[in-house]
Design a protein around this motif. Sequence first.
Motif, PDB file in Angstrom:
ATOM      1  N   TYR A 275      84.117  30.455 -38.643  1.00  0.00           N
ATOM      2  CA  TYR A 275      83.938  29.043 -38.946  1.00  0.00           C
ATOM      3  C   TYR A 275      85.154  28.473 -39.671  1.00  0.00           C
ATOM      4  N   LEU A 276      85.758  29.257 -40.570  1.00  0.00           N
ATOM      5  CA  LEU A 276      86.975  28.801 -41.249  1.00  0.00           C
ATOM      6  C   LEU A 276      88.056  28.477 -40.219  1.00  0.00           C
ATOM      7  N   SER A 277      88.205  29.342 -39.237  1.00  0.00           N
ATOM      8  CA  SER A 277      89.216  29.123 -38.197  1.00  0.00           C
ATOM      9  C   SER A 277      88.952  27.811 -37.457  1.00  0.00           C
ATOM     10  N   GLN A 278      87.680  27.573 -37.105  1.00  0.00           N
ATOM     11  CA  GLN A 278      87.310  26.344 -36.399  1.00  0.00           C
ATOM     12  C   GLN A 278      87.509  25.107 -37.282  1.00  0.00           C
ATOM     13  N   LEU A 279      87.110  25.228 -38.549  1.00  0.00           N
ATOM     14  CA  LEU A 279      87.219  24.105 -39.481  1.00  0.00           C
ATOM     15  C   LEU A 279      88.673  23.735 -39.723  1.00  0.00           C
ATOM     16  N   PHE A 280      89.527  24.741 -39.886  1.00  0.00           N
ATOM     17  CA  PHE A 280      90.935  24.476 -40.141  1.00  0.00           C
ATOM     18  C   PHE A 280      91.553  23.726 -38.964  1.00  0.00           C
ATOM     19  N   LYS A 281      91.220  24.165 -37.749  1.00  0.00           N
ATOM     20  CA  LYS A 281      91.769  23.515 -36.558  1.00  0.00           C
ATOM     21  C   LYS A 281      91.278  22.064 -36.460  1.00  0.00           C
TER      22      LYS A 281
ATOM     23  N   GLU B 112      90.336  20.073 -38.890  1.00  0.00           N
ATOM     24  CA  GLU B 112      90.825  19.236 -39.991  1.00  0.00           C
ATOM     25  C   GLU B 112      92.332  18.995 -39.919  1.00  0.00           C
ATOM     26  N   THR B 113      93.079  19.939 -39.322  1.00  0.00           N
ATOM     27  CA  THR B 113      94.547  19.851 -39.353  1.00  0.00           C
ATOM     28  C   THR B 113      95.187  19.698 -37.982  1.00  0.00           C
ATOM     29  N   ALA B 114      94.420  19.953 -36.918  1.00  0.00           N
ATOM     30  CA  ALA B 114      94.908  19.885 -35.533  1.00  0.00           C
ATOM     31  C   ALA B 114      95.878  21.003 -35.185  1.00  0.00           C
ATOM     32  N   ILE B 115      95.988  22.034 -36.046  1.00  0.00           N
ATOM     33  CA  ILE B 115      96.783  23.218 -35.698  1.00  0.00           C
ATOM     34  C   ILE B 115      95.976  24.464 -36.048  1.00  0.00           C
TER      35      ILE B 115
ATOM     36  N   LYS C 276      95.164  25.654 -47.842  1.00  0.00           N
ATOM     37  CA  LYS C 276      96.579  25.339 -47.618  1.00  0.00           C
ATOM     38  C   LYS C 276      97.400  25.550 -48.889  1.00  0.00           C
ATOM     39  N   GLU C 277      96.852  25.148 -50.021  1.00  0.00           N
ATOM     40  CA  GLU C 277      97.554  25.342 -51.291  1.00  0.00           C
ATOM     41  C   GLU C 277      97.704  26.826 -51.602  1.00  0.00           C
ATOM     42  N   TYR C 278      96.680  27.614 -51.289  1.00  0.00           N
ATOM     43  CA  TYR C 278      96.747  29.047 -51.536  1.00  0.00           C
ATOM     44  C   TYR C 278      97.822  29.697 -50.662  1.00  0.00           C
ATOM     45  N   ILE C 279      97.864  29.328 -49.402  1.00  0.00           N
ATOM     46  CA  ILE C 279      98.855  29.882 -48.476  1.00  0.00           C
ATOM     47  C   ILE C 279     100.270  29.500 -48.914  1.00  0.00           C
ATOM     48  N   GLN C 280     100.449  28.243 -49.311  1.00  0.00           N
ATOM     49  CA  GLN C 280     101.771  27.785 -49.747  1.00  0.00           C
ATOM     50  C   GLN C 280     102.232  28.500 -51.011  1.00  0.00           C
TER      51      GLN C 280
ATOM     52  N   GLU D 131      83.587  17.886 -48.107  1.00  0.00           N
ATOM     53  CA  GLU D 131      83.691  19.274 -48.545  1.00  0.00           C
ATOM     54  C   GLU D 131      84.641  20.072 -47.664  1.00  0.00           C
ATOM     55  N   GLY D 132      84.591  19.819 -46.351  1.00  0.00           N
ATOM     56  CA  GLY D 132      85.474  20.537 -45.434  1.00  0.00           C
ATOM     57  C   GLY D 132      86.935  20.262 -45.744  1.00  0.00           C
ATOM     58  N   LYS D 133      87.281  19.000 -45.991  1.00  0.00           N
ATOM     59  CA  LYS D 133      88.670  18.643 -46.321  1.00  0.00           C
ATOM     60  C   LYS D 133      89.106  19.317 -47.620  1.00  0.00           C
ATOM     61  N   ARG D 134      88.187  19.363 -48.591  1.00  0.00           N
ATOM     62  CA  ARG D 134      88.521  19.985 -49.870  1.00  0.00           C
ATOM     63  C   ARG D 134      88.804  21.475 -49.703  1.00  0.00           C
ATOM     64  N   LEU D 135      87.979  22.143 -48.912  1.00  0.00           N
ATOM     65  CA  LEU D 135      88.167  23.578 -48.697  1.00  0.00           C
ATOM     66  C   LEU D 135      89.467  23.869 -47.951  1.00  0.00           C
ATOM     67  N   ILE D 136      89.771  23.063 -46.964  1.00  0.00           N
ATOM     68  CA  ILE D 136      91.003  23.282 -46.208  1.00  0.00           C
ATOM     69  C   ILE D 136      92.217  22.999 -47.081  1.00  0.00           C
ATOM     70  N   ARG D 137      92.127  21.974 -47.933  1.00  0.00           N
ATOM     71  CA  ARG D 137      93.220  21.702 -48.862  1.00  0.00           C
ATOM     72  C   ARG D 137      93.416  22.889 -49.813  1.00  0.00           C
ATOM     73  N   LYS D 138      92.327  23.480 -50.246  1.00  0.00           N
ATOM     74  CA  LYS D 138      92.395  24.644 -51.126  1.00  0.00           C
ATOM     75  C   LYS D 138      93.056  25.826 -50.421  1.00  0.00           C
TER      76      LYS D 138
END
Length: 259
Positions: free
Chosen positions: A187-193, A195-198, A161-165, A152-159
Amino acid sequence: MYKILLVEDEEIIRTGIKHLITKVSSEFEIVKEAAHGKEALAYLQTEIPDVVITDIRMREMDGLSLIAKVRERYPHMPLLIISGYSDFEYAQKALRFGVSDYLLKPINRMALVSALERIHQTLERKETGGSTDRTEPHIETATKEPIMKSGEGKRLIRKIKEYIQAHPEGDLRLQTLSDYIHLNPAYLSQLFKSETAINLSDFIMQIRIERAKHLLVQTDLKIYDVARLSGYQSPKHFMLVFKQQVGTSPGSYREEYGS
């Protein structure tokens, strides 16, 4: 009203800035004027303003030294640099300290209005949704991680990233993005880091700079339009970030890579 500490070594300029702020905004008031960084720090020992506006070149202690010390105590306090020095070296140092904006003298009225409006929005968000430096400097708000299904975390982060792009020019504040996927901002900030390392803010900047590069090469838009369509309301701020990230100015990049 939000309280401003104004730091500027030339009295006539301090008076002018104070007069201009009074004219353009009813949300801010200057509660203290300081002639240099040491005087400002002495004030900060007993009082905590909402915003610090400071020149860079001053006697006793310069503005960059001041904001470094302010950042140690109040990591999220809005800082606005006003300076007659347009050298990118100073601007880049200021950006590394996370200043809200960098305005050049003589101050453009609309640029100041825009800068104060962005700061006002930041302060409003603090009051309605999070901790502030007034009460808890250095302390991050604790966040309980939600229980998620596998993947679920990967799916949310992918969502995200697609929104930002798809919307680099849009409102990409952390609160806005967290509302989009219904997660706590911290938590979003922590999860993004994780999952993506940035950092999320770094990813947003990368996408916006890539949009700017595309527009510079593929269109004849003015620099301020490129800035706006890349998510930067301040052309000056856009040019500073672009040069810091790309190593050259937007105009030079267009000359080198444009058709």
